[in-house]
Design an enzyme around this catalytic site. Structure first.
Site, mmCIF file in Angstrom:
data_model
loop_
_atom_site.group_PDB
_atom_site.id
_atom_site.type_symbol
_atom_site.label_atom_id
_atom_site.label_comp_id
_atom_site.label_asym_id
_atom_site.label_seq_id
_atom_site.Cartn_x
_atom_site.Cartn_y
_atom_site.Cartn_z
ATOM 1 N N THR A 1 1.963 -47.257 -43.946
ATOM 2 C CA THR A 1 3.038 -48.243 -43.920
ATOM 3 C C THR A 1 2.603 -49.411 -43.052
ATOM 4 O O THR A 1 1.893 -49.215 -42.066
ATOM 5 C CB THR A 1 4.363 -47.623 -43.421
ATOM 6 O OG1 THR A 1 5.386 -48.600 -43.469
ATOM 7 C CG2 THR A 1 4.255 -47.075 -42.018
ATOM 8 N N GLU A 2 2.985 -50.601 -43.457
ATOM 9 C CA GLU A 2 2.605 -51.806 -42.720
ATOM 10 C C GLU A 2 3.360 -51.918 -41.399
ATOM 11 O O GLU A 2 2.860 -52.436 -40.431
ATOM 12 C CB GLU A 2 2.891 -53.048 -43.577
ATOM 13 C CG GLU A 2 2.145 -53.072 -44.896
ATOM 14 C CD GLU A 2 0.680 -53.398 -44.718
ATOM 15 O OE1 GLU A 2 0.337 -54.193 -43.831
ATOM 16 O OE2 GLU A 2 -0.130 -52.838 -45.483
ATOM 17 N N ASP A 3 4.595 -51.429 -41.398
ATOM 18 C CA ASP A 3 5.464 -51.602 -40.232
ATOM 19 C C ASP A 3 6.032 -50.247 -39.846
ATOM 20 O O ASP A 3 6.826 -49.663 -40.588
ATOM 21 C CB ASP A 3 6.595 -52.568 -40.607
ATOM 22 C CG ASP A 3 7.575 -52.808 -39.474
ATOM 23 O OD1 ASP A 3 7.295 -52.399 -38.324
ATOM 24 O OD2 ASP A 3 8.634 -53.383 -39.752
ATOM 25 N N ASP A 4 5.633 -49.744 -38.664
ATOM 26 C CA ASP A 4 6.086 -48.405 -38.293
ATOM 27 C C ASP A 4 7.443 -48.392 -37.583
ATOM 28 O O ASP A 4 7.899 -47.345 -37.142
ATOM 29 C CB ASP A 4 5.023 -47.689 -37.457
ATOM 30 C CG ASP A 4 4.827 -48.316 -36.084
ATOM 31 O OD1 ASP A 4 5.426 -49.361 -35.804
ATOM 32 O OD2 ASP A 4 4.074 -47.716 -35.288
ATOM 33 N N THR A 5 8.135 -49.532 -37.516
ATOM 34 C CA THR A 5 9.463 -49.530 -36.884
ATOM 35 C C THR A 5 10.452 -48.677 -37.662
ATOM 36 O O THR A 5 11.416 -48.180 -37.090
ATOM 37 C CB THR A 5 10.030 -50.963 -36.743
ATOM 38 O OG1 THR A 5 10.109 -51.563 -38.036
ATOM 39 C CG2 THR A 5 9.186 -51.800 -35.815
#
Length: 182
Positions: free
Chosen positions: A3-7
């Site tokens: 995933t590009e964004d782990d938030t």
């Protein structure tokens, strides 16, 4: 998958801490349901069994696999082997492409798996299992009969469908306009 964004994982963790998934307790330990998410995924998928690998020698009849991706032979408590993995890959691929699960046989209010609901969903999407397969299942007499599915010609004279409208009651409400209330 990557995933590009782990938030999103922090959001999932926060959601889980506010509204924990009650575990289903089994003899092998707790099983946790997870909340649905919409992840932005990239990269190549990596398959894993999350430590739930099972030996299938001799053929197993264990109640295995996650609720939402249980293969028909497992669902029907029939002996199964490695082809159930192909079923899982297919269900998972569809989930990744569609962003939702094909099957959802869980009573959300009581947080439990509902076998008759699972059978109904499978039959609704895929049609009934073959009569030969259904008859091999120890669940056959509980959920099936020798006909499994009626043909349309059989339904034309079905006893239930032939009942007059007034006997059917709320199943077929009258199409007449209601009387005005004064």
């Amino acid at each position: 998958m990557a995933t590009e964004d782990d938030t999103i994982f922090h959001d999932i963790e926060s959601q889980e801490s506010k509204d924990p998934s009650p575990p289903l307790v089994s003899d092998k330990g707790p099983i946790y349901h997870s909340h649905p998410t919409m992840l932005e995924l990239s990269g190549h998928p990596i398959l894993t069994d999350f430590g739930d690998m099972r030996l299938v020698e001799p053929m197993s009849t264990d109640w295995a696999m996650p609720d939402i991706s249980r293969a028909p032979e497992v669902l029907l408590k029939l002996p199964w082997t490695d082809p159930v993995d192909i079923w899982s890959v297919g269900v998972m691929t569809l989930e990744l492409l569609e962003g939702k699960n094909l099957f959802d046989p869980v009573d959300r209010e009581n947080h439990q798996y509902v076998l008759p609901l699972a059978l109904a969903q499978y039959i609704g999407y895929l049609g009934p299992p073959s009569l030969e397969m259904a008859k091999r299942s120890p669940l056959f007499s509980q959920y099936f009969d020798d006909q499994v599915r009626a043909q349309s010609a059989d339904l034309l004279t079905d006893e239930w469908l032939m009942k007059p409208n007034d006997i059917m009651g709320l199943a077929f409400p009258s199409q007449e306009e209601p009387e005005p209330v004064s």
